[in-house]
Scaffold this motif. Structure first.
Motif, PDB file in Angstrom:
ATOM      1  N   LEU A 183       0.829  -1.207   0.000  1.00  0.00           N
ATOM      2  CA  LEU A 183       0.000   0.000   0.000  1.00  0.00           C
ATOM      3  C   LEU A 183       0.867   1.262   0.000  1.00  0.00           C
ATOM      4  CD1 LEU A 183      -2.845  -1.021   2.467  1.00  0.00           C
ATOM      5  CD2 LEU A 183      -3.081  -0.511   0.029  1.00  0.00           C
ATOM      6  N   MET A 187       0.835   4.236  -2.669  1.00  0.00           N
ATOM      7  CA  MET A 187       0.741   5.654  -2.320  1.00  0.00           C
ATOM      8  C   MET A 187       1.792   6.462  -3.083  1.00  0.00           C
ATOM      9  SD  MET A 187      -1.829   6.098  -0.383  1.00  0.00           S
ATOM     10  CE  MET A 187      -1.524   7.776   0.161  1.00  0.00           C
ATOM     11  N   LYS A 190       0.386   6.898  -6.421  1.00  0.00           N
ATOM     12  CA  LYS A 190      -0.710   7.865  -6.330  1.00  0.00           C
ATOM     13  C   LYS A 190      -0.168   9.292  -6.360  1.00  0.00           C
ATOM     14  CE  LYS A 190      -4.671   8.938  -3.307  1.00  0.00           C
ATOM     15  NZ  LYS A 190      -5.394   8.521  -2.081  1.00  0.00           N
ATOM     16  N   GLN A 205      -9.541  -0.321   3.455  1.00  0.00           N
ATOM     17  CA  GLN A 205      -8.511   0.001   2.472  1.00  0.00           C
ATOM     18  C   GLN A 205      -9.081   0.847   1.341  1.00  0.00           C
ATOM     19  OE1 GLN A 205      -6.681  -3.597   1.039  1.00  0.00           O
ATOM     20  NE2 GLN A 205      -5.572  -3.999   2.942  1.00  0.00           N
ATOM     21  N   ASN A 208      -9.637   4.485   2.495  1.00  0.00           N
ATOM     22  CA  ASN A 208      -8.397   5.223   2.759  1.00  0.00           C
ATOM     23  C   ASN A 208      -7.567   5.479   1.508  1.00  0.00           C
ATOM     24  OD1 ASN A 208      -8.979   5.272   5.513  1.00  0.00           O
ATOM     25  ND2 ASN A 208      -7.897   3.345   5.902  1.00  0.00           N
ATOM     26  N   PHE A 209      -7.713   4.602   0.519  1.00  0.00           N
ATOM     27  CA  PHE A 209      -6.808   4.635  -0.623  1.00  0.00           C
ATOM     28  C   PHE A 209      -7.421   5.271  -1.873  1.00  0.00           C
ATOM     29  CE2 PHE A 209      -4.488   2.059  -3.993  1.00  0.00           C
ATOM     30  CZ  PHE A 209      -3.339   2.814  -3.917  1.00  0.00           C
ATOM     31  N   CYS A 210      -8.741   5.104  -2.049  1.00  0.00           N
ATOM     32  CA  CYS A 210      -9.368   5.491  -3.321  1.00  0.00           C
ATOM     33  C   CYS A 210      -9.927   6.917  -3.289  1.00  0.00           C
ATOM     34  CB  CYS A 210     -10.486   4.504  -3.669  1.00  0.00           C
ATOM     35  SG  CYS A 210      -9.900   2.800  -3.850  1.00  0.00           S
TER      36      CYS A 210
END
Length: 263
Positions: A183, A187, A190, A205, A208-210
């Motif tokens: 992850l 990032m 990202k 997840q 928090n990530f998308c």
């Protein structure tokens, strides 16, 4: 921001048969026997560079079919798929050859990505280190657990540094330490403005990530938009769904399947 992935009315159909006889008859008289199943149907949305799009939906909704079409692993039956740049798909099995060792799989997949022998020799230590497989890298992949396969596939794909990255449940197996490291790598991507599709049942997840969510239900796009809005609606749906009895849940899934099947 420029658009990096554009889907227009994308549909994937499969022919289904109850017997070999039906299949043979359908070859002779097309459309007379069997039925058509719409794995996904009429899906349209656009993704901008730097978007991280979560694909959510209950099992069998069509998430993996859609991600495989975006990744170029399977063709759409109709519609348009425009992906700008190199794309890489990381799934649990990751397209690994079970008969080869982990190291041989690295070399094989790197050759498919167009790497020279010199480039492969350069990235091999980096991939092995990221995979955390140690001496298992020289063992046949058929001896690997699903978590080990996921680690190897993930390590190979992130080293390729693609423009568009698709992660299909690849972080759902294995240990938490590797998941956290993966992850963190995502990032980095990202922050670099790469486009990422994230298929996962781990809603924490996803939140928090998308940055955006595509909610697929029964092969169709039910909702697409900012994470906070779509996840609020999807979570409410899941709450109601999980309160149904197993029999009621099965009826809900069966009703969706009937809508996707055509004689």
């Amino acid at each position: 921001m420029a658009e990096s992935v554009i889907l227009k009315n994308v549909t994937k159909k499969y022919r289904m048969y109850e017997s070999k006889g039906q299949q043979l008859a359908d070859l002779i008289f097309p459309g007379k026997k069997g039925s058509t199943f719409n794995a996904i149907e009429d899906i349209s949305f656009a993704v901008e560079e730097g978007d991280v799009v979560g694909l959510v939906g209950i099992n069998g909704s069509g998430k993996s079919t859609l991600s495989n079409i975006i990744g170029g692993l399977i063709p759409a039956s109709s519609g348009e798929v425009d992906v700008k740049g190199d794309v890489n798909v990381i799934a649990i099995k990751s397209g690994l050859n079970n008969a080869l060792t982990g190291a041989e799989n690295i070399e094989f997949k790197c050759l498919l990505m167009g790497y020279t022998k010199e480039k492969i020799a350069e990235v091999m230590p980096e991939i092995i280190e990221f995979s955390e497989l140690g001496d298992f890298i020289y063992q046949p992949v058929k001896q690997y657990s699903s978590g080990m396969k996921s680690k190897l596939g993930f390590a190979i794909s992130v080293t390729a540094n693609p423009d568009v990255l698709i992660i299909d449940e690849a972080l759902s197996v294995g240990d938490q330490t590797f998941t956290d490291k993966s992850l963190a790598k995502m990032m980095e991507y990202k922050k670099q403005g790469k486009t990422i599709f994230f298929v996962s049942h781990n809603l924490s997840q996803v939140r928090n990530f998308c940055t955006k969510i595509a909610w697929i239900e029964g092969g169709r796009l039910r909702e697409y938009g900012p994470t906070n809005i779509v996840m609020r609606n999807y979570t409410a749906f899941l709450k109601d769904y999980n309160q149904l009895s197993p029999k009621q849940q099965k009826k809900f899934r069966d009703d969706l399947a009937k809508q996707r099947k055509h004689k």
